[in-house]
Write an enzyme that holds these catalytic residues in place. Structure first.
Site, PDB file in Angstrom:
ATOM      1  N   GLY A  11       0.349  -0.910   0.131  1.00 58.00           N
ATOM      2  CA  GLY A  11       0.286   0.159  -0.449  1.00 58.00           C
ATOM      3  C   GLY A  11       0.776   1.021   0.011  1.00 58.00           C
ATOM      4  O   GLY A  11       2.095   1.125   0.544  1.00 58.00           O
ATOM      5  N   ARG A  21      13.761  10.123  -3.650  1.00 60.98           N
ATOM      6  CA  ARG A  21      13.701  11.346  -3.774  1.00 60.98           C
ATOM      7  C   ARG A  21      15.982  10.990  -2.873  1.00 60.98           C
ATOM      8  O   ARG A  21      16.895  11.727  -3.480  1.00 60.98           O
ATOM      9  CB  ARG A  21      13.558  12.259  -4.019  1.00 60.98           C
ATOM     10  CG  ARG A  21      13.869  13.916  -3.887  1.00 60.98           C
ATOM     11  CD  ARG A  21      13.014  14.618  -3.222  1.00 60.98           C
ATOM     12  NE  ARG A  21      13.565  16.123  -3.316  1.00 60.98           N
ATOM     13  CZ  ARG A  21      14.344  17.356  -2.657  1.00 60.98           C
ATOM     14  NH1 ARG A  21      14.346  16.215  -1.278  1.00 60.98           N
ATOM     15  NH2 ARG A  21      15.276  18.266  -2.616  1.00 60.98           N
ATOM     16  N   ARG A  72       0.748  -4.613  -5.344  1.00 65.30           N
ATOM     17  CA  ARG A  72       0.926  -6.474  -3.814  1.00 65.30           C
ATOM     18  C   ARG A  72       1.111  -7.913  -5.107  1.00 65.30           C
ATOM     19  O   ARG A  72       0.103  -8.080  -6.107  1.00 65.30           O
ATOM     20  CB  ARG A  72       0.020  -6.862  -3.134  1.00 65.30           C
ATOM     21  CG  ARG A  72      -0.727  -4.618  -2.674  1.00 65.30           C
ATOM     22  CD  ARG A  72      -1.239  -5.291  -1.616  1.00 65.30           C
ATOM     23  NE  ARG A  72      -2.507  -3.728  -0.762  1.00 65.30           N
ATOM     24  CZ  ARG A  72      -2.256  -3.810   0.567  1.00 65.30           C
ATOM     25  NH1 ARG A  72      -0.498  -3.320   1.257  1.00 65.30           N
ATOM     26  NH2 ARG A  72      -2.636  -2.930   0.943  1.00 65.30           N
ATOM     27  N   GLY A 102       6.082  -2.299   3.741  1.00 65.56           N
ATOM     28  CA  GLY A 102       5.082  -2.722   5.143  1.00 65.56           C
ATOM     29  C   GLY A 102       6.344  -3.908   5.774  1.00 65.56           C
ATOM     30  O   GLY A 102       6.821  -3.960   4.466  1.00 65.56           O
ATOM     31  N   ASP A 103       5.602  -4.425   6.102  1.00 63.15           N
ATOM     32  CA  ASP A 103       5.443  -5.433   6.859  1.00 63.15           C
ATOM     33  C   ASP A 103       6.287  -7.363   5.699  1.00 63.15           C
ATOM     34  O   ASP A 103       6.718  -7.388   5.245  1.00 63.15           O
ATOM     35  CB  ASP A 103       4.815  -6.532   7.645  1.00 63.15           C
ATOM     36  CG  ASP A 103       5.026  -7.834   8.100  1.00 63.15           C
ATOM     37  OD1 ASP A 103       6.500  -7.749   9.149  1.00 63.15           O
ATOM     38  OD2 ASP A 103       4.279  -8.617   8.079  1.00 63.15           O
ATOM     39  N   GLY A 104       4.832  -6.925   4.051  1.00 66.26           N
ATOM     40  CA  GLY A 104       4.802  -8.060   3.582  1.00 66.26           C
ATOM     41  C   GLY A 104       6.273  -8.029   2.774  1.00 66.26           C
ATOM     42  O   GLY A 104       6.844  -8.529   1.924  1.00 66.26           O
ATOM     43  N   THR A 125       4.135   2.728   5.080  1.00 64.84           N
ATOM     44  CA  THR A 125       2.783   2.221   5.856  1.00 64.84           C
ATOM     45  C   THR A 125       2.486   3.117   6.280  1.00 64.84           C
ATOM     46  O   THR A 125       3.062   3.723   7.733  1.00 64.84           O
ATOM     47  CB  THR A 125       3.105   1.024   5.833  1.00 64.84           C
ATOM     48  OG1 THR A 125       1.709   0.566   7.071  1.00 64.84           O
ATOM     49  CG2 THR A 125       3.587   1.062   6.892  1.00 64.84           C
ATOM     50  N   ASP A 127       0.545   2.585   8.497  1.00 69.12           N
ATOM     51  CA  ASP A 127      -0.453   1.390   9.753  1.00 69.12           C
ATOM     52  C   ASP A 127       0.400   1.774  10.736  1.00 69.12           C
ATOM     53  O   ASP A 127      -0.154   1.455  12.051  1.00 69.12           O
ATOM     54  CB  ASP A 127      -0.542  -0.105   9.110  1.00 69.12           C
ATOM     55  CG  ASP A 127      -1.492  -0.597   7.984  1.00 69.12           C
ATOM     56  OD1 ASP A 127      -2.170   0.904   7.906  1.00 69.12           O
ATOM     57  OD2 ASP A 127      -1.085  -1.063   7.839  1.00 69.12           O
ATOM     58  N   ASP A 129       2.812  -0.163  11.916  1.00 72.83           N
ATOM     59  CA  ASP A 129       3.215  -1.577  12.203  1.00 72.83           C
ATOM     60  C   ASP A 129       3.812  -1.762  12.446  1.00 72.83           C
ATOM     61  O   ASP A 129       4.433  -3.298  12.268  1.00 72.83           O
ATOM     62  CB  ASP A 129       1.644  -2.626  12.093  1.00 72.83           C
ATOM     63  CG  ASP A 129       1.601  -2.380  10.899  1.00 72.83           C
ATOM     64  OD1 ASP A 129       2.706  -1.646   9.942  1.00 72.83           O
ATOM     65  OD2 ASP A 129       0.321  -2.725   9.742  1.00 72.83           O
ATOM     66  N   ARG A 171      -5.196  -1.579  10.099  1.00 71.20           N
ATOM     67  CA  ARG A 171      -4.758  -2.902   9.593  1.00 71.20           C
ATOM     68  C   ARG A 171      -5.118  -4.410  10.983  1.00 71.20           C
ATOM     69  O   ARG A 171      -6.327  -3.192  11.629  1.00 71.20           O
ATOM     70  CB  ARG A 171      -3.925  -3.877   9.069  1.00 71.20           C
ATOM     71  CG  ARG A 171      -3.440  -4.250   7.466  1.00 71.20           C
ATOM     72  CD  ARG A 171      -2.534  -5.256   7.137  1.00 71.20           C
ATOM     73  NE  ARG A 171      -1.708  -3.939   6.181  1.00 71.20           N
ATOM     74  CZ  ARG A 171      -2.361  -5.157   5.035  1.00 71.20           C
ATOM     75  NH1 ARG A 171      -3.431  -5.945   4.953  1.00 71.20           N
ATOM     76  NH2 ARG A 171      -3.079  -3.748   3.279  1.00 71.20           N
ATOM     77  N   LYS A 213     -23.294  18.167  26.544  1.00 71.22           N
ATOM     78  CA  LYS A 213     -22.821  17.300  25.076  1.00 71.22           C
ATOM     79  C   LYS A 213     -23.439  17.110  23.903  1.00 71.22           C
ATOM     80  O   LYS A 213     -24.696  17.129  24.299  1.00 71.22           O
ATOM     81  CB  LYS A 213     -21.746  16.457  24.957  1.00 71.22           C
ATOM     82  CG  LYS A 213     -20.508  16.248  25.812  1.00 71.22           C
ATOM     83  CD  LYS A 213     -19.110  15.279  26.212  1.00 71.22           C
ATOM     84  CE  LYS A 213     -19.231  15.693  24.338  1.00 71.22           C
ATOM     85  NZ  LYS A 213     -17.516  14.614  24.680  1.00 71.22           N
TER      86      LYS A 213
HETATM   87  O1  F6P Z   1      -1.158  -0.969   4.879  1.00 70.78           O
HETATM   88  C1  F6P Z   1      -2.186   0.085   4.125  1.00 70.78           C
HETATM   89  C2  F6P Z   1      -3.825   0.002   3.911  1.00 70.78           C
HETATM   90  O2  F6P Z   1      -4.053   1.040   4.058  1.00 70.78           O
HETATM   91  C3  F6P Z   1      -4.744  -1.065   5.112  1.00 70.78           C
HETATM   92  O3  F6P Z   1      -4.250   0.202   6.307  1.00 70.78           O
HETATM   93  C4  F6P Z   1      -5.820  -1.167   4.520  1.00 70.78           C
HETATM   94  O4  F6P Z   1      -5.947  -2.251   5.570  1.00 70.78           O
HETATM   95  C5  F6P Z   1      -5.140  -1.894   3.563  1.00 70.78           C
HETATM   96  O5  F6P Z   1      -3.786  -1.543   3.518  1.00 70.78           O
HETATM   97  C6  F6P Z   1      -5.729  -1.630   2.102  1.00 70.78           C
HETATM   98  O6  F6P Z   1      -5.198  -2.386   1.288  1.00 70.78           O
HETATM   99  P1  F6P Z   1      -5.479  -2.115  -0.435  1.00 70.78           P
HETATM  100  O7  F6P Z   1      -4.929  -0.565  -0.112  1.00 70.78           O
HETATM  101  O8  F6P Z   1      -5.295  -3.117  -1.202  1.00 70.78           O
HETATM  102  O9  F6P Z   1      -7.236  -1.862  -0.589  1.00 70.78           O
END
Ligand code: F6P
Length: 318
Positions: A11, A21, A72, A102-104, A125, A127, A129, A171, A213
């Site tokens: 992503g 850059r 991906r 990211g992780d992948g 990423t 996220d 994460d 995620r 509120k």
């Molecule tokens: O990992 C980044 C992210 O935006 C996540 O937060 C989300 O779950 C996922 O990618 C969405 O994936 P895609 O862009 O393939 O719909």
């Protein structure tokens, strides 16, 4: 002249362009030839390479997305895919590869490193994460996008005395929800790393309205649940009028913040420094405002925990 490849994978996130850059300009300044790989590991297998000069990375610093584009790739997870990528790299004479993702993407980079290509990871990423880095690329910009959206929702929720249930990305990680929650002073968050109780949350919202509120904001991390399902539950338990909003891919766009631009520039510079020092198979990050690096193995062995102090802070601020 030694060649360095650079790609973005998975992503996209705001600040990837700034990282590219920095890698390209620092590499050129140190006498390397720089090669951009289009569409991540997919482009690596298809030999979609393009030589990058300084002018090719002009005008991208402040743009979201990634001008190298991203993908991906399932095929790259196979041995066949990786061997194809390696033979393309060898044919082109690329010894070093900087992988922004990211992780992948880190798993792909680690696999290539084991097979003899020297690789370097940058945490691309939104996220937040990835272990052993306080921030990932785009996370800060995403927080700002979420914060602005919450401001807009607050206006209309106040007029109608409603509860806004907002679903954010991340995620399995609740960092976007938690830190956007702190930044926006929301009433409740639901994150996958901590238990939450719909009745307790609904009662707290109800008593807020009883105290006068005019609106409430609840953030749901996508890993914890769906706003469309949670909003009616809150309505049922609290008797309040609720609306669900899924922010979706809006969170991945926009011009990167100063923080995302500066720290990605620092990390790109570090990647070239590591190449010159003969270090490889590492992921670069930022810890306590220092640019640091760890082996991919160390990253994979470390669990990405939610920041306990941030969580406690949120609870005390509500
Ligand atoms: O990992 C980044 C992210 O935006 C996540 O937060 C989300 O779950 C996922 O990618 C969405 O994936 P895609 O862009 O393939 O719909």
């Amino acid at each position: 002249m030694k060649k360095i490849g650079v790609l973005t994978s998975g992503g996209d996130s705001q600040g990837m362009n700034s990282a590219i850059r920095s890698v390209v300009r620092t590499g050129l300044a140190n006498g390397f030839e720089m090669i951009g790989v289009k569409r991540g590991f997919k482009g690596l297998m298809e030999k979609d390479f393009t030589k990058l000069e300084s002018k090719d990375v002009s005008d991208i610093l402040y743009r979201g997305g990634t001008f190298l584009q991203s993908a991906r790739s399932e095929a790259f997870k196979t041995e066949e895919g990786q061997l194809k990528a390696i033979s393309n790299l060898q044919e082109e004479g690329i010894e070093h590869l900087v992988v922004i993702g990211g992780d992948g993407s880190y798993r792909g980079a680690a696999a290539l490193n084991k097979r003899g290509i020297k690789t370097y990871g940058l945490p691309g990423t939104i996220d937040n994460d990835i272990p052993l880095t306080d921030y990932t690329i785009g996370f800060d910009t995403t927080l700002n996008v979420v914060m602005e959206a919450i401001g807009n929702l607050r206006d209309t929720m106040s007029s109608h005395e409603r509860v806004s249930v907002i679903e954010v990305m991340g995620r399995n990680c609740g960092d976007i929800a938690l830190q956007a929650g702190i930044a926006s002073g929301v009433d409740a968050i639901m994150i996958p790393e901590r238990a939450w109780n719909i009745e307790e949350i609904s009662q707290a919202l109800r008593s807020g309205f009883d105290r006068g509120k005019t609106h409430s904001i609840v953030i749901v991390a996508e890993g914890a649940g769906k706003a469309d399902e949670i909003a009616p539950l809150i309505a049922e338990h609290s008797g309040l009028d609720t609306r669900a909003t899924v922010l979706g891919h809006i969170q991945r766009g926009g011009t990167p913040t100063a923080f995302d631009r500066v720290f990605t520039s620092r990390m790109g510079y570090k990647a070239i420094e590591l190449i010159q020092e003969g270090i490889s198979g590492v992921a670069i990050g930022i810890e306590k405002n220092e640019i640091t690096y760890h082996s991919f193995e160390e990253i994979f062995e470390t669990k990405d925990e939610v920041n306990q102090r941030f969580y406690k802070l949120f609870q005390d601020l509500v």
